[in-house]
Design a protein around this motif. Structure first.
Motif, mmCIF file in Angstrom:
data_model
loop_
_atom_site.group_PDB
_atom_site.id
_atom_site.type_symbol
_atom_site.label_atom_id
_atom_site.label_comp_id
_atom_site.label_asym_id
_atom_site.label_seq_id
_atom_site.Cartn_x
_atom_site.Cartn_y
_atom_site.Cartn_z
ATOM 1 N N SER A 251 42.935 44.741 31.782
ATOM 2 C CA SER A 251 42.124 44.744 32.980
ATOM 3 C C SER A 251 41.606 45.921 33.340
ATOM 4 C CB SER A 251 42.989 44.405 34.445
ATOM 5 O OG SER A 251 44.247 45.048 34.233
ATOM 6 N N GLY A 252 40.141 45.772 33.675
ATOM 7 C CA GLY A 252 39.475 47.120 34.109
ATOM 8 C C GLY A 252 38.896 47.741 33.063
ATOM 9 N N SER A 253 39.026 47.383 31.793
ATOM 10 C CA SER A 253 38.603 47.926 30.397
ATOM 11 C C SER A 253 37.611 46.923 29.704
ATOM 12 C CB SER A 253 39.659 48.676 29.755
ATOM 13 O OG SER A 253 40.469 47.349 29.350
ATOM 14 N N SER A 254 37.040 47.567 28.672
ATOM 15 C CA SER A 254 36.278 46.886 27.723
ATOM 16 C C SER A 254 36.899 47.244 26.178
ATOM 17 C CB SER A 254 34.789 47.227 27.594
ATOM 18 O OG SER A 254 34.171 47.172 29.166
ATOM 19 N N ARG A 255 36.435 46.188 25.436
ATOM 20 C CA ARG A 255 36.990 46.562 24.009
ATOM 21 C C ARG A 255 35.982 45.699 23.026
ATOM 22 N NH1 ARG A 255 43.139 45.236 21.801
ATOM 23 N NH2 ARG A 255 42.570 46.107 19.798
ATOM 24 N N LYS A 256 35.790 46.376 21.761
ATOM 25 C CA LYS A 256 35.253 45.757 20.938
ATOM 26 C C LYS A 256 35.903 44.898 20.147
ATOM 27 C CE LYS A 256 31.866 49.562 20.057
ATOM 28 N NZ LYS A 256 31.362 50.838 19.057
ATOM 29 N N ILE A 257 35.696 43.781 19.985
ATOM 30 C CA ILE A 257 36.427 42.662 19.249
ATOM 31 C C ILE A 257 36.253 42.426 17.854
ATOM 32 C CG2 ILE A 257 36.935 40.113 19.622
ATOM 33 C CD1 ILE A 257 37.967 41.981 21.952
ATOM 34 N N SER A 258 37.083 42.269 16.879
ATOM 35 C CA SER A 258 36.791 42.267 15.535
ATOM 36 C C SER A 258 37.173 40.708 15.283
ATOM 37 C CB SER A 258 37.837 43.095 14.528
ATOM 38 O OG SER A 258 37.801 44.385 15.067
ATOM 39 N N CYS A 259 36.610 40.352 13.908
ATOM 40 C CA CYS A 259 36.996 39.088 13.502
ATOM 41 C C CYS A 259 38.031 39.030 12.578
ATOM 42 C CB CYS A 259 35.884 38.486 12.605
ATOM 43 S SG CYS A 259 34.362 38.175 13.691
ATOM 44 N N ILE A 260 38.901 37.852 12.293
ATOM 45 C CA ILE A 260 40.101 37.968 11.353
ATOM 46 C C ILE A 260 39.877 36.732 10.446
ATOM 47 C CG2 ILE A 260 40.951 36.266 13.050
ATOM 48 C CD1 ILE A 260 43.768 37.707 12.544
ATOM 49 N N LEU B 220 33.594 42.860 24.779
ATOM 50 C CA LEU B 220 34.044 42.203 26.112
ATOM 51 C C LEU B 220 34.494 43.046 27.237
ATOM 52 C CD1 LEU B 220 35.673 39.074 24.353
ATOM 53 C CD2 LEU B 220 33.199 39.328 25.000
ATOM 54 N N SER B 221 34.331 42.642 28.332
ATOM 55 C CA SER B 221 34.773 43.574 29.659
ATOM 56 C C SER B 221 35.771 42.556 30.291
ATOM 57 C CB SER B 221 33.843 43.882 30.314
ATOM 58 O OG SER B 221 34.455 44.748 31.588
ATOM 59 N N ASN B 222 37.154 43.062 30.910
ATOM 60 C CA ASN B 222 37.909 42.408 31.492
ATOM 61 C C ASN B 222 37.777 42.767 33.338
ATOM 62 O OD1 ASN B 222 40.069 41.290 32.863
ATOM 63 N ND2 ASN B 222 41.434 41.690 31.323
ATOM 64 N N ASN B 223 36.971 41.965 33.849
ATOM 65 C CA ASN B 223 36.760 42.440 35.294
ATOM 66 C C ASN B 223 37.769 41.444 36.152
ATOM 67 O OD1 ASN B 223 35.658 39.964 34.826
ATOM 68 N ND2 ASN B 223 33.625 40.668 35.266
ATOM 69 N N GLY B 224 39.032 40.892 35.719
ATOM 70 C CA GLY B 224 39.871 40.365 36.511
ATOM 71 C C GLY B 224 40.867 41.252 36.741
ATOM 72 N N ASN B 225 42.179 40.842 36.929
ATOM 73 C CA ASN B 225 43.300 41.443 37.550
ATOM 74 C C ASN B 225 44.473 41.188 36.506
ATOM 75 O OD1 ASN B 225 44.338 39.109 38.233
ATOM 76 N ND2 ASN B 225 44.826 39.845 40.281
ATOM 77 N N SER B 226 44.228 40.697 35.342
ATOM 78 C CA SER B 226 45.320 40.454 34.249
ATOM 79 C C SER B 226 44.681 40.583 32.803
ATOM 80 C CB SER B 226 45.860 39.186 34.694
ATOM 81 O OG SER B 226 47.024 38.682 33.652
ATOM 82 N N PHE B 227 45.466 41.236 31.925
ATOM 83 C CA PHE B 227 44.905 41.144 30.602
ATOM 84 C C PHE B 227 44.819 39.800 30.072
ATOM 85 C CE2 PHE B 227 49.557 41.123 30.392
ATOM 86 C CZ PHE B 227 49.857 40.503 29.326
#
Length: 304
Positions: free
Chosen positions: A224-233, A194-201
């Protein structure tokens, strides 16, 4: 002659004692190494310009006496795996704390306060900071001057500056994939970035549903301004997003659904995987081939 023998024996004994003492390691006590811990490990806050908030940290030392130097610096996302790296940029002036080094003795705690008070004209953006405690005086762990040990520990601070608390949060599904076709004996792995293209985490809140089975997404911060691989839990433990049934066959459609924090918008995407028993098919084909060759061989023997 006897005197000479005695002198040689004495010298030999002394050399032997020195060698023996150098070969055996020095005792390392529980107080000789530094072992630091800090709580809480993460602080998140939304702050209105002109207001202030404080956070009290507890730093503990379960090792040797040491001098601790605190500092707060910015950090940034290093990759899409959630790793971060510290920068040399100090926190803004309105993040206030005692910068003076302090002594932290063996098995003692210290309360440490950070005051955050952005001015009225502060820009409405995020600030990603790390409070770092570093032992500035090396500790001798072997009782000798040649071997030293230093320790450093940090805790992250995630700040959102907002005048009305209405944060502009937005997400983009960069990658939601699974193998198009896979063997029945292998689990079906799902990759979500997922990528965050807003201005807040924010954190994703959602799940992946596959033919009646549900995988819960881990609520991991995406800056904000970054992407991250999301795991499951599962049971409070991070895990890979995958189906691990012993035997799968047929069509499996995975439906991804999630929101970001309290935002009502629902993000959706689906991916399909076809599962076929390749391994069993190959084994069966080999067995049929062997049976056929055996029949042909038996017929050939009878005719002969």
């Amino acid at each position: 002659m006897n005197k000479r023998i005695k002198i040689i024996s004495a010298v030999t004994y002394i050399i032997g004692v020195l060698l023996t003492s150098s070969l055996y390691p020095q005792e390392v006590t529980a107080q000789s190494a530094i072992s630091l811990s800090v709580s809480p490990p993460l602080f998140e806050a939304v702050i209105k310009p002109g207001k202030e908030v404080s956070q009290i940290y507890t730093i503990s030392n379960n090792g040797g006496d040491t001098i601790i130097t605190p500092k707060i610096v910015y950090f940034e996302a290093e990759n899409d795996s959630g790793n971060v790296k510290l920068t040399e940029d100090p926190a803004p002036e309105w993040v206030k704390y005692d910068k003076e080094p302090f002594n932290l003795r063996f098995q003692t705690d210290k309360q440490f306060t950070v005051l955050i008070s952005p001015p009225e004209d502060a820009e409405e953006i995020d600030h990603f900071l790390t409070l770092v405690f570093e032992s500035t005086t090396p500790t001798d762990i072997l009782g000798q001057n040649a071997v030293f040990y230093k320790s450093q520990i940090g805790t992250n601070i995630l700040l959102s500056i907002s005048k009305d608390g209405n944060l502009k949060k937005s997400a983009q599904i960069v990658d939601f994939t699974a193998p198009f076709i896979i063997d029945s004996l292998k689990p079906i792995p799902y990759t979500l970035t997922l990528s965050n293209n807003g201005n807040s985490f924010w954190k994703p809140i959602g799940k992946i549903m596959i033919n009646g089975e549900t995988l819960k997404l881990a609520e991991q911060n995406v800056l904000s301004g970054s992407s991250r691989k999301i795991s499951c839990i599962e049971d409070e433990t991070l895990k890979e997003c995958e189906i691990k049934e012993k035997f799968l066959i047929g069509k499996y459609t995975a439906n991804l659904e999630f929101t970001i924090d309290e935002d009502p918008k629902v993000y959706k995407k689906e991916v399909t995987t076809y599962v076929f028993p390749f391994t069993y098919s190959i084994i069966g084909l080999i067995l049929l081939t062997l049976i056929r060759f055996r029949r042909i061989f038996n017929i050939w023997r009878k005719r002969k």
